[in-house]
Design an enzyme around this catalytic site. Structure first.
Site, short mmCIF file in Angstrom:
data_model
loop_
_atom_site.label_atom_id
_atom_site.label_comp_id
_atom_site.label_asym_id
_atom_site.label_seq_id
_atom_site.Cartn_x
_atom_site.Cartn_y
_atom_site.Cartn_z
N ARG A 132 7.32 -27.72 7.70
CA ARG A 132 7.67 -27.11 6.41
C ARG A 132 8.97 -27.62 5.82
NH1 ARG A 132 3.02 -24.61 4.54
NH2 ARG A 132 2.06 -23.38 6.22
N ARG A 137 0.82 -1.20 0.00
CA ARG A 137 0.00 0.00 0.00
C ARG A 137 0.86 1.26 0.00
NH1 ARG A 137 -4.26 2.10 4.71
NH2 ARG A 137 -5.17 3.79 3.46
#
Length: 249
Positions: free
Chosen positions: A214, A131
């Site tokens: 993971r 943003r």
């Protein structure tokens, strides 16, 4: 992808001073005997649960017993190593939460970020904003960067199509910005492949749990499996005794 260890748990200067000035007949020295700060903190936390000694006294009163005697479980190392193995194997790993590590993680995809932030307990994140940062071709960023999955990279036709898609997205982002669309809205067309940077802090218990889920061979996507290995390498570089616990995770 780049992973750099920014900071990790260290004994405070005041505590170091107390250790060096109090005389309990100790023969130990952390640096000379390659005892890490993490091991010192871990021993303090673990033994606090079982010892009549105060936490501030654990090292000076119990270091000889644990760091200077061989392991009584016949599995090698010191009795401190035996204690650490016992704690991990018994699941009493809340004591490892006192060791924290802060990483700079750079050039990872937004897809990875979405997976990574599913790990919440014991993790803190500060992420580059799409943003407030602008990703136009003419901005300081020079346009958005992106990750190419191995399955795409090794397929010539798929690679060409992928590159064309990224170029088209960049052109459309630039066009939206030219038309007055603010960055916070133009970012909506950026792909999951777009890279980002972040600072992440995690405690040792959380990192071991993350790695167990993971690591390579557990069905994780290639990029996050690569991150898991880099995090392990960074931790083990400063706290070598943890390597065995990553290995069994």
């Amino acid at each position: 992808m780049e992973v750099k260890l920014i900071a990790h748990t260290q004994l405070s200067e005041d505590f170091w001073y107390e250790l060096s000035t109090k005389n309990y007949g100790m023969a130990w020295d952390l640096t000379e005997n390659k005892i890490t700060n993490g091991q010192a903190v871990a021993l303090t936390a673990i033994r606090t649960c079982y010892s009549h000694n105060k936490p501030s006294e654990i090292l000076v009163k119990e270091a000889n017993k644990y760091f200077y005697r061989g392991a009584t479980d016949d599995k090698g190392g010191t009795d401190a190593d035996r204690l650490f193995r016992h704690i991990v194997n018994s699941g009493h790993t809340s004591t490892l939460e006192h060791l924290s590590f802060t990483f700079a993680i750079e050039g990872v995809s937004r897809a990875l970020l979405a997976q990574l932030t599913r790990h919440r307990v014991g993790f803190s994140y500060s992420v580059q904003s799409q943003r407030y940062c602008r990703f136009g071709s003419g901005d300081k960023s020079g346009g958005f960067k992106y990750v190419i999955p191995p399955s795409v990279e090794k397929n010539d036709h798929a690679y060409r199509e992928y590159e064309l898609a990224m170029i088209e997205i960049q052109n459309l982002y630039d066009e939206l910005r030219f038309l007055g669309v603010p960055p916070e809205d133009a970012r909506m067309i950026l792909p999951n492949a777009a890279t980002t940077n972040l600072v992440m802090t995690a405690n040792l218990r959380a990192l071991l749990d993350f790695y167990s889920k993971r690591r390579k061979g557990r069905g994780a996507q290639a990029e996050i499996a690569d991150l898991a290995e880099k995090l392990r390498e960074a931790v083990v570089a400063v706290e070598p005794w943890t390597d065995a616990f990553f290995e069994q995770a």
